[in-house]
Design a protein around this motif. Structure first.
Motif, PDB file in Angstrom:
ATOM      1  N   LEU A   1      -5.068  -5.707  -2.726  1.00 35.31           N
ATOM      2  CA  LEU A   1      -3.717  -4.894  -2.996  1.00 35.31           C
ATOM      3  C   LEU A   1      -2.950  -5.476  -3.798  1.00 35.31           C
ATOM      4  O   LEU A   1      -2.330  -4.948  -4.447  1.00 35.31           O
TER       5      LEU A   1
ATOM      6  N   GLN B   1      -5.783   0.570   6.027  1.00 32.30           N
ATOM      7  CA  GLN B   1      -5.226  -0.652   5.185  1.00 32.30           C
ATOM      8  C   GLN B   1      -6.358  -1.303   4.387  1.00 32.30           C
ATOM      9  O   GLN B   1      -7.189  -1.655   5.015  1.00 32.30           O
ATOM     10  N   LYS B   2      -6.007  -1.385   3.017  1.00 39.52           N
ATOM     11  CA  LYS B   2      -7.073  -2.145   2.026  1.00 39.52           C
ATOM     12  C   LYS B   2      -6.845  -3.712   2.368  1.00 39.52           C
ATOM     13  O   LYS B   2      -5.770  -4.057   3.012  1.00 39.52           O
TER      14      LYS B   2
ATOM     15  N   GLN C   1       1.041  -1.174   0.239  1.00 42.02           N
ATOM     16  CA  GLN C   1       0.125  -0.068   0.171  1.00 42.02           C
ATOM     17  C   GLN C   1       0.863   1.327  -0.147  1.00 42.02           C
ATOM     18  O   GLN C   1       0.438   2.190  -0.651  1.00 42.02           O
TER      19      GLN C   1
ATOM     20  N   TYR D   1      -0.108   3.536  -3.078  1.00 40.23           N
ATOM     21  CA  TYR D   1      -0.898   4.475  -2.376  1.00 40.23           C
ATOM     22  C   TYR D   1      -0.275   5.158  -1.323  1.00 40.23           C
ATOM     23  O   TYR D   1      -0.852   4.888  -0.132  1.00 40.23           O
TER      24      TYR D   1
END
Length: 208
Positions: A77, A71-72, A61, A65
């Motif tokens: 991700l 957090q995705k 991430q 990003y």
């Protein structure tokens, strides 16, 4: 607190009966996840600690990003990382963070392979379990690193479900990898299903 007082003690008793095949108990298999790698010994003091899924996701991430808070999903991700930077970059990240050659099997790895599991299944890319098994003079395990190994090995085995360093690819990590896994790796799926049918299963090193 004694072991008899923990809430899961009856389940541990059942697992023990299965491991040692007491009475009419089934056998016992184990599925090992990334958390167990934390028990590795580091060759050098500056060798990075073994990462968890969350650690790998955090680095992914940060690279694609930067500055995003929260957090995705790790699988999503990994898929986006692969699309944006390419599969070689994702594999390079895994190799950079999973320093298999700089870790040695820890005491718990050695204790694990001394137990009479019918199979040790693992989603880990490192080779710590199979290296510990090579040092074990009791229980002898064969290693399944790819689909073609299934036909030429027999239990007890160490089964690498998600690939294995240094060169048994693909490393299963992205959302698309998981989506296509039942089709592309059907023999592994069948092996795990058969293991579940025939044995008690213990999960180790997973966040739940």
């Amino acid at each position: 607190m004694s072991i008899e007082e923990i809430p899961d003690y009856p389940a541990l008793q059942q697992l023990g009966r299965a491991l040692w095949k007491i009475g009419k108990a089934r056998g016992a298999a184990i599925l090992v996840g990334a958390g167990f790698t934390k028990n590795a010994e580091r060759v050098h003091s500056n060798t990075p600690e073994p990462p968890l899924w969350t650690d790998i996701a955090r680095v992914m991430q940060e690279r694609i990003y930067p500055g995003v808070v929260g957090q995705k999903d790790p699988l999503r991700l990994a898929e986006e990382f692969k699309v944006l930077l390419g599969e070689p970059a994702l594999e390079g990240l895994i190799r950079d963070m999973v320093r298999d050659e700089e870790w040695l099997p820890g005491d718990l790895h050695k204790s694990l392979v001394k137990l009479p599991w019918t199979d040790i299944l693992t989603t880990n890319w490192d080779t710590l379990i199979e290296r510990a098994a090579l040092e074990n003079l009791g229980q002898t395990y064969e290693t399944v690193r790819c689909l073609s190994d299934i036909a030429t090995t027999r239990a007890p085995r160490v089964v690498k479900l998600h690939g294995s360093l240094p060169s048994n690819r693909p490393f299963i990590v992205s959302e698309e990898d998981y989506r296509t896994y039942p089709r592309l790796f059907a023999p592994f799926v069948n092996l795990v299903q058969q293991t579940l049918l025939e044995n008690e299963l213990c999960l180790l090193g997973f966040s739940g």
